[in-house]
Design an enzyme around this catalytic site. Structure first.
Site, PDB file in Angstrom:
ATOM      1  CE  LYS A 208      -3.517   2.514   2.471  1.00 47.59           C
ATOM      2  NZ  LYS A 208      -4.643   2.435   3.397  1.00 47.59           N
ATOM      3  CE  LYS A 262      -6.132   1.702  -0.281  1.00 46.89           C
ATOM      4  NZ  LYS A 262      -6.566   1.444   1.073  1.00 46.89           N
TER       5      LYS A 262
HETATM    6  C1  PBG Z   1      -7.337   3.632   5.325  1.00 45.90           C
HETATM    7  C2  PBG Z   1      -7.654   3.436   3.900  1.00 45.90           C
HETATM    8  C3  PBG Z   1      -7.470   4.352   2.865  1.00 45.90           C
HETATM    9  C4  PBG Z   1      -8.019   3.764   1.740  1.00 45.90           C
HETATM   10  C5  PBG Z   1      -8.505   2.528   2.094  1.00 45.90           C
HETATM   11  N1  PBG Z   1      -8.261   2.320   3.443  1.00 45.90           N
HETATM   12  C6  PBG Z   1      -6.926   5.716   2.855  1.00 45.90           C
HETATM   13  C7  PBG Z   1      -5.609   5.986   3.411  1.00 45.90           C
HETATM   14  O1  PBG Z   1      -4.781   5.104   3.616  1.00 45.90           O
HETATM   15  O2  PBG Z   1      -5.377   7.165   3.670  1.00 45.90           O
HETATM   16  C8  PBG Z   1      -8.109   4.413   0.394  1.00 45.90           C
HETATM   17  C9  PBG Z   1      -9.079   3.827  -0.545  1.00 45.90           C
HETATM   18  C10 PBG Z   1      -9.415   4.698  -1.684  1.00 45.90           C
HETATM   19  O3  PBG Z   1      -8.799   5.756  -1.910  1.00 45.90           O
HETATM   20  O4  PBG Z   1     -10.356   4.326  -2.408  1.00 45.90           O
HETATM   21  N2  PBG Z   1      -6.264   2.983   5.858  1.00 45.90           N
END
Ligand code: PBG
Length: 341
Positions: A208, A262
């Site tokens: 991520k 992601k």
């Molecule tokens: C939180 C989380 C995020 C997303 C999913 N879980 C945002 C972040 O890490 O700030 C983003 C998903 C999206 O942008 O569709 N941990």
């Protein structure tokens, strides 16, 4: 593309070889299609909000709304009737319940747990994913606990374990840690097993990235004003690829059942490398910013919505993703149904 497999002697040359022949007719294109998007590939992320009968649009994500539990149940019914295998649920937590140490995250009666119980009772048979991370619950908007201005790892993992236990207890089938703390998969796996939740799966957001593409998601969570600074001390640097493989290796060793990469489209190289290296279930997350870009271009008449949605999701499959988390899941499922022979 190795010279060995692509050498002329193996495949011949023009004019005997004409690659357009296999593209000349729809039936032929169908026969030679290497990848296919089906409804079985879709995980639908949805936002849940307190209250009754509520649908609160997300300004930066046209077509996406935060739904109260009763409305979410209806939406889940529709998803199930379209054949969508699973939902991924994210909570909007009222500001007054956000605290520095995110106590609300592991309250067994919090919004997420109530949503899971309602969905399991009223829409059985659809898979339920949930994030494990503290950002919806912290008053500072970080995914972990902050001490002396830093997001601390091991103390955060202890709270993530409590959160995962509460979510599993409420009926979630898959807990998906998206916090990027070190060691959380093993800690969560052990705690779930000790509590009798051996069947609960862990889908690790192993790779991520600290991405600008999450902007509209934070908008949806009403976290925009809260977060000071950024998440670069725990989420990955977009400059790194090999490091993602280390993250994935570690999460698999600690017991992850599947891997999430992601964001999605800008990181399909990572999806491909993860799939090729580990051959484990690999999901791509077509995140909020990617959705927002697509819908903004469509709203301007610059892109064709239906074709762009399906091409985008097919690209995940071609890169090696087994499934895609996408806010387009419902419209994609409808399009696929309409296209079915
Ligand atoms: C939180 C989380 C995020 C997303 C999913 N879980 C945002 C972040 O890490 O700030 C983003 C998903 C999206 O942008 O569709 N941990």
């Amino acid at each position: 593309m190795g010279a060995k497999t692509m050498s002329r002697s193996h495949y011949g040359t023009f004019p005997r070889v004409r690659l357009r022949r296999n593209r000349a007719d729809p039936w032929n294109r169908r026969l030679v299609a290497e990848h296919r998007l089906t409804v079985d590939d879709l995980i639908w992320p949805v936002f849940v909000i307190e209250g009754q009968g509520r649908r609160v649009e997300v300004a930066s994500m046209p077509g996406v709304a935060r739904l109260s539990v009763d409305v979410l149940v209806e939406a889940a019914r529709e998803a199930r009737s379209l054949g969508v295998p699973a939902l991924a649920i994210f909570p909007i937590v009222p500001t007054e319940r956000k605290t520095p140490n995110a106590e609300e995250a592991y309250d067994p009666d919090n919004l997420m747990c109530r949503a899971a119980r309602a969905l399991k009772a009223e829409v059985p048979g659809i898979g339920l994913f949930c994030d494990v991370a503290l950002d919806p619950y912290t008053s500072h908007g970080h995914d972990g606990l902050v001490q002396n201005g830093r997001v601390v790892n091991d103390e955060t993992v202890a709270v993530l374990v409590l959160q995962a236990l509460a979510l599993a207890g409420a009926g979630f089938d898959v807990v998906a840690p998206s916090d990027m703390m070190d060691g959380r998969i093993g800690a969560i796996r052990d705690a779930l097993d000790d509590a009798g939740h051996q069947a609960v799966r862990i889908s690790a957001y192993a790779a991520k990235y600290a991405s600008a593409f999450y902007g509209p998601f934070r908008d949806a969570l009403d976290n925009v004003g809260l977060l000071k600074g950024d998440k670069t001390t725990y989420q990955m640097d977009p400059a790194n690829g090999a490091e993602a493989l280390r993250e994935v290796a570690q999460d698999l060793e600690e017991g992850a059942d599947s891997i999430i990469v992601k964001p999605g489209l800008p990181y399909l190289d990572i999806v491909r490398r993860v799939k090729d290296t580990f051959a484990v279930p690999t999901f791509g997350y077509h995140v909020s910013g990617e959705y927002a870009m697509l819908k903004a271009a469509v709203a301007n008449g610059w892109l064709d919505n239906d074709r762009t949605v399906l091409e985008t999701l097919l690209a995940f499959k071609r890169a090696g993703a087994d499934a895609v988390l996408t806010y387009c899941a419902i419209e994609a499922a409808r399009l696929l149904q309409a296209r079915a022979p």
